[in-house]
Design an enzyme around this catalytic site. Sequence first.
Site, PDB file in Angstrom:
ATOM      1  N   TYR A 127       0.846  -1.205   0.000  1.00 10.31           N
ATOM      2  CA  TYR A 127       0.000   0.000   0.000  1.00 10.31           C
ATOM      3  C   TYR A 127       0.884   1.259   0.000  1.00 10.31           C
ATOM      4  CZ  TYR A 127      -2.911   3.671   2.150  1.00 10.31           C
ATOM      5  OH  TYR A 127      -3.547   4.863   2.441  1.00 10.31           O
ATOM      6  N   TRP A 152      -3.766   7.457  10.226  1.00  9.87           N
ATOM      7  CA  TRP A 152      -4.733   6.943  11.199  1.00  9.87           C
ATOM      8  C   TRP A 152      -6.091   7.651  11.049  1.00  9.87           C
ATOM      9  CZ3 TRP A 152      -2.464   5.616  16.691  1.00  9.87           C
ATOM     10  CH2 TRP A 152      -1.262   4.929  16.547  1.00  9.87           C
TER      11      TRP A 152
HETATM   12  N1  LIG Z   1      -7.941   5.383   6.014  1.00  8.40           N
HETATM   13  C1  LIG Z   1      -6.773   5.695   6.582  1.00  8.40           C
HETATM   14  O1  LIG Z   1      -6.461   5.310   7.721  1.00  8.40           O
HETATM   15  C2  LIG Z   1      -5.802   6.567   5.845  1.00  8.40           C
HETATM   16  C3  LIG Z   1      -4.567   6.876   6.441  1.00  8.40           C
HETATM   17  C4  LIG Z   1      -3.682   7.697   5.752  1.00  8.40           C
HETATM   18  C5  LIG Z   1      -4.025   8.200   4.500  1.00  8.40           C
HETATM   19  N2  LIG Z   1      -5.211   7.872   3.936  1.00  8.40           N
HETATM   20  C6  LIG Z   1      -5.537   8.404   2.610  1.00  8.40           C
HETATM   21  O2  LIG Z   1      -6.622   9.306   2.760  1.00  8.40           O
HETATM   22  C7  LIG Z   1      -7.414   9.303   1.569  1.00  8.40           C
HETATM   23  C8  LIG Z   1      -8.877   9.121   1.913  1.00  8.40           C
HETATM   24  O3  LIG Z   1      -9.021   7.867   2.580  1.00  8.40           O
HETATM   25  P1  LIG Z   1     -10.445   7.296   3.022  1.00  8.40           P
HETATM   26  O4  LIG Z   1     -10.231   6.515   4.260  1.00  8.40           O
HETATM   27  O5  LIG Z   1     -11.448   8.403   2.976  1.00  8.40           O
HETATM   28  O6  LIG Z   1     -10.719   6.292   1.810  1.00  8.40           O
HETATM   29  P2  LIG Z   1     -12.002   5.358   1.581  1.00  8.40           P
HETATM   30  O7  LIG Z   1     -12.977   5.558   2.697  1.00  8.40           O
HETATM   31  O8  LIG Z   1     -11.493   4.001   1.277  1.00  8.40           O
HETATM   32  O9  LIG Z   1     -12.660   6.008   0.277  1.00  8.40           O
HETATM   33  C9  LIG Z   1     -12.132   5.849  -0.993  1.00  8.40           C
HETATM   34  C10 LIG Z   1     -13.272   6.032  -1.979  1.00  8.40           C
HETATM   35  O10 LIG Z   1     -12.758   5.905  -3.311  1.00  8.40           O
HETATM   36  C11 LIG Z   1     -13.690   5.125  -4.054  1.00  8.40           C
HETATM   37  N3  LIG Z   1     -13.086   4.531  -5.243  1.00  8.40           N
HETATM   38  C12 LIG Z   1     -12.533   3.299  -5.380  1.00  8.40           C
HETATM   39  N4  LIG Z   1     -12.105   3.124  -6.644  1.00  8.40           N
HETATM   40  C13 LIG Z   1     -12.406   4.248  -7.326  1.00  8.40           C
HETATM   41  C14 LIG Z   1     -12.230   4.660  -8.658  1.00  8.40           C
HETATM   42  N5  LIG Z   1     -11.636   3.858  -9.557  1.00  8.40           N
HETATM   43  N6  LIG Z   1     -12.670   5.887  -9.036  1.00  8.40           N
HETATM   44  C15 LIG Z   1     -13.279   6.694  -8.129  1.00  8.40           C
HETATM   45  N7  LIG Z   1     -13.477   6.352  -6.840  1.00  8.40           N
HETATM   46  C16 LIG Z   1     -13.048   5.149  -6.438  1.00  8.40           C
HETATM   47  C17 LIG Z   1     -14.123   4.076  -3.046  1.00  8.40           C
HETATM   48  O11 LIG Z   1     -15.277   3.387  -3.462  1.00  8.40           O
HETATM   49  P3  LIG Z   1     -15.491   1.874  -2.911  1.00  8.40           P
HETATM   50  O12 LIG Z   1     -15.634   1.966  -1.444  1.00  8.40           O
HETATM   51  O13 LIG Z   1     -16.729   1.453  -3.640  1.00  8.40           O
HETATM   52  O14 LIG Z   1     -14.251   1.104  -3.328  1.00  8.40           O
HETATM   53  C18 LIG Z   1     -14.375   4.971  -1.828  1.00  8.40           C
HETATM   54  O15 LIG Z   1     -15.657   5.567  -1.885  1.00  8.40           O
HETATM   55  C19 LIG Z   1      -6.831   8.202   0.681  1.00  8.40           C
HETATM   56  O16 LIG Z   1      -5.965   8.787  -0.265  1.00  8.40           O
HETATM   57  C20 LIG Z   1      -6.021   7.358   1.634  1.00  8.40           C
HETATM   58  O17 LIG Z   1      -4.947   6.697   0.983  1.00  8.40           O
HETATM   59  C21 LIG Z   1      -6.122   7.082   4.593  1.00  8.40           C
END
Ligand SMILES: NC(=O)c1ccc[n+]([C@@H]2O[C@H](COP(=O)([O-])OP(=O)(O)OC[C@H]3O[C@@H](n4cnc5c(N)ncnc54)[C@H](OP(=O)(O)O)[C@@H]3O)[C@@H](O)[C@H]2O)c1
Length: 289
Positions: A127, A152
Site C-alpha cells: 500500500y 490513522w
Molecule cells: N484510512 C486511513 O487510515 C488513511 C490513512 C492515511 C491516508 N489515507 C488516505 O486518505 C485518503 C482518503 O481515505 P479514506 O479513508 O477516505 O478512503 P475510503 O474511505 O477508502 O474512500 C475511498 C473512496 O474511493 C472510491 N473509489 C474506489 N475506486 C475508485 C475509482 N476507480 N474511481 C473513483 N473512486 C473510487 C471508493 O469506493 P469503494 O468503497 O466502492 O471502493 C471509496 O468511496 C486516501 O488517499 C487514503 O490513501 C487514509
Amino acid sequence: MSKILVTGSNGQLGRSIKSFEALYPDCDFIFTDIDELNICNPDQIDQFLQDKRFDYLINCAAYTAVDQAETDYKNALMLNGTACLHLAEACKKHIVSLLHISTDFVFDGTKNQPYTETDVPNPISAYGRSKLVGENHIQQLSDDFIIIRTAWLYSDYGHNFVHTIRKYGREKGSLQVVHDQLGSPTYASDLALVILEMINQDCPHKGFYHYTNEGVISWYEFANEIIQLSGINCEVNAIPGMEYPTAATRPAYSVLDTTKIKKDYELEIPFWRNSLIKCIENLKKESIS
Ligand SMILES: NC(=O)c1ccc[n+]([C@@H]2O[C@H](COP(=O)([O-])OP(=O)(O)OC[C@H]3O[C@@H](n4cnc5c(N)ncnc54)[C@H](OP(=O)(O)O)[C@@H]3O)[C@@H](O)[C@H]2O)c1
C-alpha cells in the site's frame, strides 16, 4: 465562485467534505465516486474536466485496504499510482489545481522524531509503495499540486478503527491492542475543513504537507480512550505488534511533523482526544436516532 470536483466522495474523507458543503456557499461542488467518475479511466477524466471547467480537484479516491494490497498490488497500484498520473495529466491540460491525499505509510517508521515533508520516503508495505508511486507521478507532472500526507484516519462514516473497536468492544469482554506502534489519529472532519480552508485561501502555498491531529499515542491508548468515551464495558490489554501479525508490515513510528501546514496556512490543529470526543458524540447521536 470556485468550482470544485471531489473524487471518491463516498469514502470517509469525501463524505466528511460533503458534510461541510453548506458552509461554503461561494463554492460549487461536484461530488463523484466510481459510478460517476472512475479515476482509473483517463478518457473519462479528460472528458469530465473538459466539460465542466473546474478550479480544484480534490482526490479522495484510493485503494485503502492495506493488508489486501499485499496480494492485490496490481489493483492497488492502478488506483493509488497510475490513476494519479491520469489525474495530474488532465489537471495540467485543463488548468485545474490538484489536491491529493497520501499517507504516513510512505515512510518506514524507523525514525524517532516526527517525519517532515523533506524526509525521504521508504515504504515497507505494498500500500505504501503504491501511494508513493502516485505522489511521484503528481510531483513529476505538475507544479500546481498539494499533496497532504495524513495518518490513522477515522470518521463518522465507513470502516475505521473507531468503529471496529466500538463493535468488538461491545461484542467481547476484552480486547488485545498493539502498544508498540506510535502515531497520531486524524479525524476526517478536521482534515476536510483544512482542505476547504486551503481552497478558501486560494492555495497560495503548494507542494507537500503533513496533517494529523495533535498528540502522539499508541493504538492501545487510542482503543482504550474509544472504549472509555463510548461507555463500553470492556477490558483493553496492551500487546506487542509481534503478537498481532498482519499481512502488511506497519511502521513502528508514524508521527508526522505538522509545523509546515500550521505555519503556511495559519492553522491551529485540534488535539486528538478532543476530536475523538466529537466523533463519538456524533456516533452516539446516530445510534439513538
Ligand atoms: N484510512 C486511513 O487510515 C488513511 C490513512 C492515511 C491516508 N489515507 C488516505 O486518505 C485518503 C482518503 O481515505 P479514506 O479513508 O477516505 O478512503 P475510503 O474511505 O477508502 O474512500 C475511498 C473512496 O474511493 C472510491 N473509489 C474506489 N475506486 C475508485 C475509482 N476507480 N474511481 C473513483 N473512486 C473510487 C471508493 O469506493 P469503494 O468503497 O466502492 O471502493 C471509496 O468511496 C486516501 O488517499 C487514503 O490513501 C487514509
